[in-house]
Scaffold this motif. Structure first.
Motif, PDB file in Angstrom:
ATOM      1  N   ASN A 160       0.818  -1.210   0.000  1.00 38.71           N
ATOM      2  CA  ASN A 160       0.000   0.000   0.000  1.00 38.71           C
ATOM      3  C   ASN A 160       0.854   1.264   0.000  1.00 38.71           C
ATOM      4  OD1 ASN A 160      -2.585   1.130  -0.204  1.00 38.71           O
ATOM      5  ND2 ASN A 160      -2.738   1.469   2.001  1.00 38.71           N
ATOM      6  N   GLY A 161       2.105   1.132  -0.423  1.00 35.34           N
ATOM      7  CA  GLY A 161       2.990   2.282  -0.541  1.00 35.34           C
ATOM      8  C   GLY A 161       3.180   2.685  -1.996  1.00 35.34           C
ATOM      9  N   ASN A 162       4.184   3.492  -2.249  1.00 41.73           N
ATOM     10  CA  ASN A 162       4.439   4.045  -3.579  1.00 41.73           C
ATOM     11  C   ASN A 162       5.213   3.040  -4.434  1.00 41.73           C
ATOM     12  OD1 ASN A 162       5.291   5.472  -5.829  1.00 41.73           O
ATOM     13  ND2 ASN A 162       5.840   7.313  -4.689  1.00 41.73           N
ATOM     14  N   ASP A 163       4.543   2.464  -5.426  1.00 38.04           N
ATOM     15  CA  ASP A 163       5.187   1.528  -6.345  1.00 38.04           C
ATOM     16  C   ASP A 163       5.286   2.088  -7.760  1.00 38.04           C
ATOM     17  OD1 ASP A 163       5.737  -0.667  -4.580  1.00 38.04           O
ATOM     18  OD2 ASP A 163       3.594  -1.080  -4.536  1.00 38.04           O
ATOM     19  N   GLN A 164       5.211   3.405  -7.874  1.00 40.26           N
ATOM     20  CA  GLN A 164       5.207   4.064  -9.180  1.00 40.26           C
ATOM     21  C   GLN A 164       6.455   3.723  -9.996  1.00 40.26           C
ATOM     22  OE1 GLN A 164       2.714   6.409 -10.181  1.00 40.26           O
ATOM     23  NE2 GLN A 164       3.666   6.514 -12.194  1.00 40.26           N
ATOM     24  N   VAL A 165       7.631   3.890  -9.406  1.00 39.97           N
ATOM     25  CA  VAL A 165       8.879   3.678 -10.146  1.00 39.97           C
ATOM     26  C   VAL A 165       9.026   2.222 -10.540  1.00 39.97           C
ATOM     27  CG1 VAL A 165      11.387   3.774  -9.974  1.00 39.97           C
ATOM     28  CG2 VAL A 165      10.009   5.660  -9.087  1.00 39.97           C
ATOM     29  N   ALA A 166       8.677   1.320  -9.648  1.00 40.71           N
ATOM     30  CA  ALA A 166       8.827  -0.107  -9.938  1.00 40.71           C
ATOM     31  C   ALA A 166       7.968  -0.516 -11.129  1.00 40.71           C
ATOM     32  CB  ALA A 166       8.464  -0.933  -8.708  1.00 40.71           C
ATOM     33  N   VAL A 167       6.710  -0.063 -11.170  1.00 39.51           N
ATOM     34  CA  VAL A 167       5.830  -0.420 -12.281  1.00 39.51           C
ATOM     35  C   VAL A 167       6.363   0.175 -13.587  1.00 39.51           C
ATOM     36  CG1 VAL A 167       3.512  -0.152 -13.233  1.00 39.51           C
ATOM     37  CG2 VAL A 167       3.812  -0.685 -10.811  1.00 39.51           C
ATOM     38  N   SER A 168       6.790   1.427 -13.547  1.00 39.02           N
ATOM     39  CA  SER A 168       7.326   2.078 -14.754  1.00 39.02           C
ATOM     40  C   SER A 168       8.565   1.351 -15.256  1.00 39.02           C
ATOM     41  CB  SER A 168       7.660   3.546 -14.462  1.00 39.02           C
ATOM     42  OG  SER A 168       6.502   4.264 -14.112  1.00 39.02           O
ATOM     43  N   ASN A 169       9.443   0.954 -14.346  1.00 32.72           N
ATOM     44  CA  ASN A 169      10.659   0.258 -14.745  1.00 32.72           C
ATOM     45  C   ASN A 169      10.367  -1.134 -15.297  1.00 32.72           C
ATOM     46  OD1 ASN A 169      12.296   2.402 -14.035  1.00 32.72           O
ATOM     47  ND2 ASN A 169      12.776   1.602 -12.016  1.00 32.72           N
ATOM     48  N   ALA A 170       9.375  -1.804 -14.723  1.00 36.68           N
ATOM     49  CA  ALA A 170       9.019  -3.134 -15.212  1.00 36.68           C
ATOM     50  C   ALA A 170       8.540  -3.067 -16.652  1.00 36.68           C
ATOM     51  CB  ALA A 170       7.948  -3.747 -14.315  1.00 36.68           C
ATOM     52  N   VAL A 171       7.713  -2.082 -16.959  1.00 38.91           N
ATOM     53  CA  VAL A 171       7.211  -1.945 -18.325  1.00 38.91           C
ATOM     54  C   VAL A 171       8.319  -1.467 -19.262  1.00 38.91           C
ATOM     55  CG1 VAL A 171       5.524  -0.813 -19.806  1.00 38.91           C
ATOM     56  CG2 VAL A 171       4.872  -1.530 -17.504  1.00 38.91           C
TER      57      VAL A 171
END
Length: 299
Positions: free
Chosen positions: A84-95
């Protein structure tokens, strides 16, 4: 032997060779993801820290005792926590790590992931583990996921087996939009998903240049909530736009009608429903209006 779990925040895998003053070569590897095992002998070339300290960056040493817990298709490989925290960078990097020519699958294990993402790559699949996987807005004023931005056609997007979750302890901060199909969204599929706690659970609207077309929503639930006040809540909003929004199909879905707003607001679009039912509360059912000279139709 150190059995701690080591987490790396690097975004890409990098293998380089560092040549010493004596001409000998030592490997320097940037570790990505979550590892378990023995880090003895690894030295961080950036900070000089060794072993289990500051396990983040480029290291010398073979790391033979380390095992990566996740493969590259797992969003946790890229540093997502799902807490429930900030996963913005991780999702962007995965894509970003996918080959844009072929796309690929990103898997979200059980957990709650907060991010806002606009997909502009063909054939991307977001796959969860059922309702145990929740995706929530990092910025409640933006869509959790948007497909297309009216710059080109984006086809083959699939999202399945997860819940779009807009809840906030402050109802004023509930999510505004769960899933948005914008100009350029083409041949996309939503299946076995649940949407709840958004002012607009799903929005479909073409852009000034590109249409929104051939969208299939299968075996999914769009569940309104009485916690959102005012007459603004919508399960589905479909708008013709400047070009056209067409070939929108709902199959095997449940539209849990709102007590405030409409189960469906259709502005000049033909929507096709099969094996789908909507709960109508009071007079909050389906709103049909003409848009761009196009009549609204329900089939």
């Amino acid at each position: 032997m150190d059995k701690n779990i080591f987490k790396c925040t690097a975004a890409v895998a990098l293998l380089a060779f560092v040549v010493t003053a004596f001409g000998a070569a030592a490997t320097s590897t940037k570790y990505v993801g979550t590892f378990v095992g023995d880090a003895t002998g690894l030295t961080n070339t950036a900070s000089g820290l060794s072993g289990s300290n500051a396990f983040n960056g480029s290291f010398t040493g073979n790391g033979a005792g380390l095992t990566n817990l996740y493969d590259r298709s797992n969003v946790k490989f890229w540093g997502a926590q799902g807490t429930n925290g900030n996963d913005q960078v991780a999702v962007s990097n995965a894509v970003a790590a996918l080959d844009p020519a072929v796309g690929g699958t990103i898997y979200f294990p059980p957990g709650t992931y907060r991010f806002n993402y606009t997909n502009l790559i063909d054939n991307v699949i977001f796959s969860g583990s059922g309702l145990g996987t929740k995706i929530a807005p990092l910025d409640p004023n933006q869509s959790v996921i948007q497909l297309g931005n009216d710059s080109a056609l984006v086809s083959g997007f699939v999202i399945r087996d997860m819940e779009f979750y807009g809840y906030n302890s402050n109802p004023a901060l509930f999510g505004s939009v769960g899933m948005r199909f914008a100009g350029g969204a083409y041949e996309a599929v939503v299946e076995r998903c649940r949407f709840t706690y958004f002012t607009n659970l799903m929005v479909l609207q073409s852009g000034a240049t590109y249409p929104c077309s051939i969208i299939r929503v299968n075996n999914s639930e769009l569940s309104a909530t009485s916690d959102i006040p005012a007459d603004t809540q919508r399960n589905v909003v479909a708008t013709y736009g400047a070009t056209y929004t067409t070939a929108i199909y709902f199959n095997g879905c449940h539209l849990n009608g709102p007590s405030n707003g409409y189960a469906v607001e259709n502005n000049g679009v033909t929507l096709t429903f099969s094996d789908t039912y909507a709960d109508i509360i009071g007079d909050h059912g389906i709103k049909l209006t003409t848009s761009g000279g196009q009549p609204a139709r329900i089939e």
